[in-house]
Enzyme design. Structure first.
Site, PDB file in Angstrom:
ATOM      1  N   ASN A  54       7.587   3.774 -10.379  1.00 49.55           N
ATOM      2  CA  ASN A  54       6.272   4.589 -10.103  1.00 49.55           C
ATOM      3  C   ASN A  54       5.958   3.811  -8.821  1.00 49.55           C
ATOM      4  OD1 ASN A  54       4.015   5.480  -9.691  1.00 49.55           O
ATOM      5  ND2 ASN A  54       2.901   4.383 -11.266  1.00 49.55           N
TER       6      ASN A  54
ATOM      7  N   LYS B 255       3.689   4.391  -6.739  1.00 52.20           N
ATOM      8  CA  LYS B 255       2.208   4.718  -6.602  1.00 52.20           C
ATOM      9  C   LYS B 255       2.097   5.306  -4.912  1.00 52.20           C
ATOM     10  CE  LYS B 255       1.394   1.057  -9.865  1.00 52.20           C
ATOM     11  NZ  LYS B 255       0.472   0.308 -10.488  1.00 52.20           N
TER      12      LYS B 255
ATOM     13  N   HIS C 228      -2.199   8.017 -15.908  1.00 52.23           N
ATOM     14  CA  HIS C 228      -1.928   6.588 -15.343  1.00 52.23           C
ATOM     15  C   HIS C 228      -3.265   5.973 -15.321  1.00 52.23           C
ATOM     16  CE1 HIS C 228      -0.903   2.981 -12.805  1.00 52.23           C
ATOM     17  NE2 HIS C 228       0.292   3.239 -13.370  1.00 52.23           N
TER      18      HIS C 228
ATOM     19  N   GLU D 188      -4.727   4.227 -13.392  1.00 49.05           N
ATOM     20  CA  GLU D 188      -5.413   4.219 -12.119  1.00 49.05           C
ATOM     21  C   GLU D 188      -6.122   5.417 -11.895  1.00 49.05           C
ATOM     22  OE1 GLU D 188      -2.028   3.146  -9.882  1.00 49.05           O
ATOM     23  OE2 GLU D 188      -2.237   0.770 -10.637  1.00 49.05           O
TER      24      GLU D 188
ATOM     25  N   GLU E 229       0.774   0.940 -21.126  1.00 41.94           N
ATOM     26  CA  GLU E 229       0.604   0.107 -20.092  1.00 41.94           C
ATOM     27  C   GLU E 229      -0.680  -0.413 -19.989  1.00 41.94           C
ATOM     28  OE1 GLU E 229       3.034   1.611 -16.203  1.00 41.94           O
ATOM     29  OE2 GLU E 229       1.156   2.240 -16.101  1.00 41.94           O
TER      30      GLU E 229
ATOM     31  N   GLY F  41       0.114  -4.971 -12.094  1.00 45.43           N
ATOM     32  CA  GLY F  41      -0.199  -5.468 -10.644  1.00 45.43           C
ATOM     33  C   GLY F  41      -0.753  -6.808 -10.512  1.00 45.43           C
TER      34      GLY F  41
ATOM     35  N   SER G 209       3.406  -5.367 -14.727  1.00 43.73           N
ATOM     36  CA  SER G 209       4.329  -6.484 -14.184  1.00 43.73           C
ATOM     37  C   SER G 209       5.779  -6.735 -14.813  1.00 43.73           C
ATOM     38  CB  SER G 209       3.279  -7.818 -14.591  1.00 43.73           C
ATOM     39  OG  SER G 209       2.281  -7.306 -13.526  1.00 43.73           O
TER      40      SER G 209
HETATM   41  P1  13P Z   1       3.191  -3.325 -11.906  1.00 46.60           P
HETATM   42  O1  13P Z   1       4.699  -3.016 -12.319  1.00 46.60           O
HETATM   43  O2  13P Z   1       3.184  -3.330 -10.334  1.00 46.60           O
HETATM   44  O3  13P Z   1       2.383  -4.131 -12.525  1.00 46.60           O
HETATM   45  O4  13P Z   1       2.759  -1.661 -12.011  1.00 46.60           O
HETATM   46  C1  13P Z   1       2.798  -1.108 -13.307  1.00 46.60           C
HETATM   47  C2  13P Z   1       2.585   0.257 -13.186  1.00 46.60           C
HETATM   48  O5  13P Z   1       1.296   0.717 -13.133  1.00 46.60           O
HETATM   49  C3  13P Z   1       3.539   1.195 -13.470  1.00 46.60           C
HETATM   50  O6  13P Z   1       3.024   2.507 -13.501  1.00 46.60           O
END
Ligand code: 13P
Length: 246
Positions: free
Chosen positions: A9, A11, A93, A95, A164, A170, A208
């Site tokens: 992903n 992002k 997601h 976010e 997640e 992150g 992560s």
């Molecule tokens: P990270 O791997 O950067 O922690 O992000 C995870 C994520 O949100 C994947 O959709």
């Protein structure tokens, strides 16, 4: 044994300059022994599709509209994605739940819109740190998944689920393999009650995931792969994670 799935992903990252070598390296790194996909920002999807053409690599988007078409400025429909061979779309997601106030029902409606066009939704669920500390993890993820199960009804078995935990995204604070497995097992049980296909469905872990922790996460019986953020932007790291799933 079912093959694992690793999805990058991106992002809101990438550029014309950085995409090309990253995609070329992912193509070069094959075979992985697992299914691999990249979910890129909308403007780059054609570039990903071209780079992966003729390979077994898949690509996907990071969101879609719940609507089929209409006056929804800024939105992209699942049908538009499907026209170009899009295989996956991430919905719900954290976010988007957090910054765009997406509700459980909206996420479910997006998943339904995707499936209606033959695009597999990757439905994200996960608790915040406060919710985990309050002992609410199980209730939260079950509520989030339940909305999707009810809305998809007999098609529920066709989605991919991604657990997640928000506190792991992150932050470099990965869930331990045992913590991930516990929630994945719970989600699997919930899916079993809804569909006969639960055991062949994929439940991905995200938060992560790195080259050095991927193998132990993927070794858990209910962890069927990963949804990878930051590490999917670095070719060597992403390739190592894909190999760990092979
Ligand atoms: P990270 O791997 O950067 O922690 O992000 C995870 C994520 O949100 C994947 O959709």
């Amino acid at each position: 044994m079912k093959s694992k799935l690793v999805v990058g992903n991106w992002k809101m990252h990438g550029s014309r300059a950085s995409n090309e070598p990253l995609l070329a390296a992912i193509v070069q790194g094959r075979p992985y022994g697992c299914d691999v996909a990249v979910c890129a920002p909308f403007p780059y999807l054609t570039e990903v599709a071209l780079a992966f053409a003729g390979s077994d690599l898949r690509w996907g988007a990071q969101d879609c509209s719940m609507h089929e078409q209409g006056a929804y400025t800024g939105e992209v429909s699942a049908g538009m994605l499907a026209e170009f061979g899009c295989r996956y779309v991430i919905v719900g997601h954290s976010e988007r739940r957090q910054f765009h106030q997406e509700s459980d029902q909206l996420v479910a409606d997006k998943a339904k819109a995707a499936l209606a066009k033959g695009v597999t939704p990757i439905v994200c669920v996960g608790e915040s740190l406060a919710q985990r500390e309050a002992g609410e993890t199980d209730v939260v993820v079950k509520r989030q998944l339940s909305a999707v199960i009810h809305t998809l009804a007999h098609c529920a078995g066709e989605m991919v689920v991604a657990y997640e935990p928000v506190w792991a995204i992150g932050t470099g604070r990965t869930a331990s393999p045992e913590q991930a497995q516990a929630v994945h097992a719970l989600l699997r049980t919930q899916l079993r009650a809804a569909t006969a296909h639960a055991d062949r469905m994929k439940i991905l872990y995200g938060g992560s995931v790195k080259a050095d922790n991927a193998r132990s996460l993927f070794a858990q019986p209910d962890v069927d792969g990963g949804l990878v953020g930051g590490a999917s932007l670095k070719a060597d790291d992403f390739i190592a994670i894909c190999r760990a799933a092979g």
